[in-house]
Design an enzyme around this catalytic site. Structure first.
Site, short mmCIF file in Angstrom:
data_model
loop_
_atom_site.label_atom_id
_atom_site.label_comp_id
_atom_site.label_asym_id
_atom_site.label_seq_id
_atom_site.Cartn_x
_atom_site.Cartn_y
_atom_site.Cartn_z
N HIS A 68 0.85 -1.19 0.00
CA HIS A 68 0.00 0.00 0.00
C HIS A 68 0.88 1.24 0.00
O HIS A 68 1.94 1.26 0.64
CB HIS A 68 -0.91 0.01 1.24
N ASP B 28 -7.87 -4.21 -0.61
CA ASP B 28 -8.44 -4.36 -1.95
C ASP B 28 -8.36 -5.80 -2.44
O ASP B 28 -9.23 -6.26 -3.18
CB ASP B 28 -7.71 -3.44 -2.94
#
Length: 426
Positions: A304, A361
């Site tokens: 991330h 995600d």
């Protein structure tokens, strides 16, 4: 608050840069002295710029920490309902029972949309992307709910926040139903927030006794919570920038949806499933991961930009993912593929050393696919959940004096030159 100064030295002249300290996080330099010194600061992507002061959400990427109003995200996702989190984002604290009942009642009163708004959908092609529809219909709310247009009235702002949170699931489900050629389903207030959304998505008028799987409803509520807010990201900054002009809140949220639509922002979970399609079968996973190591392909859904250690939302999402797959008993080759990717990433020293752990995600895309939601709806659901954060930031901005946003630039174009008649141009 500022309690000491740093020094900016330009051409042997000193300028004070007040150092500002928040309750958490790095200190911030007040860069207004740059203007006095005759300079702008250059910061592409606003990576080290804090244009606002906020009390809503705090992220520590190094620790892997995400707090909403001080509450850790994993505690909220495991113990609170999404609407309770919405209340906390809007008001600063989790509600007591009386406040919760009142808030839920208010949201329930505003789940339906104006009947004429339904006709807007007929203007779109059936194959229109649901995000294109959402940008249009959310912006169009300003044509039907005029009370929200007077942004100087605190009561109007609060009603608008309730309306947006209440109507986003309805509009999202309508955008899906329209793309499927199915009749719209009116909201039912005997369902909770997540159940109501799933009902409007998947029920038909023929389903008289439609029931929502409680495991799926719980998973959807967690997905909403885990995407409710994420500090000053691109879409939230867009909402604030649009709001700084005095634009009505529906237009501001529509701007946020447009920003979220970008594949670098809201399309990450959709990119995960696209990657799985490209890998094809489980047998191809080891070779694909070797290509990742050689930087020949990108590994989507791992690591991330903000979290340098791990995504604090991912563990809760993984648990939810496991619950959903077990409850549905799904035997999907693509999901098997995803689990193999996860296994390698969590065991291979290459990925462990680089802290390329699965992020929120990765798991959310798997859950949504298992539920039966098409990839075109993934970002719509993201925008539905994030609307609570967007409107909370918009409200916070309007609760104190603010200035219109006006970034500066480093100009590298032509210097001044005179107009040349066309017959004299080379």
């Amino acid at each position: 608050m500022a309690d000491n100064n740093a020094k900016l030295v330009v051409d042997d002249k000193e300028y004070d840069l007040p150092v500002m300290h928040g309750t958490l996080g790095r200190p911030v330099l007040d860069a207004s002295a740059f203007q006095e010194a005759g300079y702008w600061s250059y910061d592409p992507g606003f990576k080290v710029t804090a244009p606002v002061e906020s009390k809503i959400t705090y992220i520590d990427g190094g620790k892997g920490e995400l707090l909403h109003r001080g509450y850790p995200i994993d505690q909220l996702a495991k113990n609170a309902e999404y609407l309770e989190v919405c209340y906390a984002l809007l008001h600063g604290d989790l509600p007591n029972q009386e406040q919760k009942d009142d808030f839920y009642k208010k949201v329930g009163k505003h789940t339906a949309v104006h009947d004429q708004l339904r006709k807007f959908f007929e203007g779109f092609r059936r194959d229109a992307h649901p995000m294109a529809i959402m940008v249009g219909v959310v912006g169009a709310l300003s044509a039907f709910y005029h009370e929200g247009l007077d942004v100087s009235e605190e009561l109007h702002r609060e009603i608008t926040a309730i309306r947006l949170i209440a109507k986003m699931p309805t509009l999202a489900a309508m955008s899906y139903k329209y793309s499927q050629g199915e009749p719209f389903m009116y909201p039912r207030n005997d369902f909770n927030y997540a159940e109501n959304f799933l009902y409007m998505m998947f029920a038909t008028p023929a389903d008289v006794d439609y029931k929502v799987n409680p495991v799926i409803a719980k998973a959807m509520d967690r997905i909403f919570t885990l995407h409710a807010d994420h500090e000053q990201n691109a879409s939230t900054s867009t909402v604030r920038l649009a709001g700084s002009t005095g634009a009505n809140p529906y237009a501001c949220i529509a701007a946020g949806i447009a920003a979220l639509w970008g594949p670098s922002h809201g399309g990450a979970n959709e990119a995960v499933l696209k990657m799985l399609d490209e890998i094809g079968t489980v047998e191809n996973v080891p070779e694909f991961m070797e290509k990742v190591k050689r930087r020949e392909v990108k590994l989507m859904g791992f690591g991330h930009r903000v979290y340098k250690n791990f995504d604090p939302r991912a563990q809760v999402m993984k648990e939810t993912c496991d619950e959903v797959l077990e409850a549905l008993g799904i035997d999907d080759p693509k999901l098997e593929l995803a689990m193999k990717l996860e296994q390698i990433a969590l065991e291979d020293p290459y990925f462990i050393e680089r802290k390329l752990y699965p992020n929120v995600d990765f798991y959310s895309g798997i859950i949504l696919k298992a539920i039966g939601i098409p990839t075109s709806m993934f970002t719509v659901i993201f925008s539905l959940a994030r609307a609570a954060g967007w409107i909370s930031h918009w409200l916070e901005m309007h609760s104190a004096p603010f200035s219109i946003g006006r970034p500066r630039q480093l100009y590298t174009g032509e210097t001044r030159r005179d107009f040349v008649n066309i017959e004299d141009r080379k």
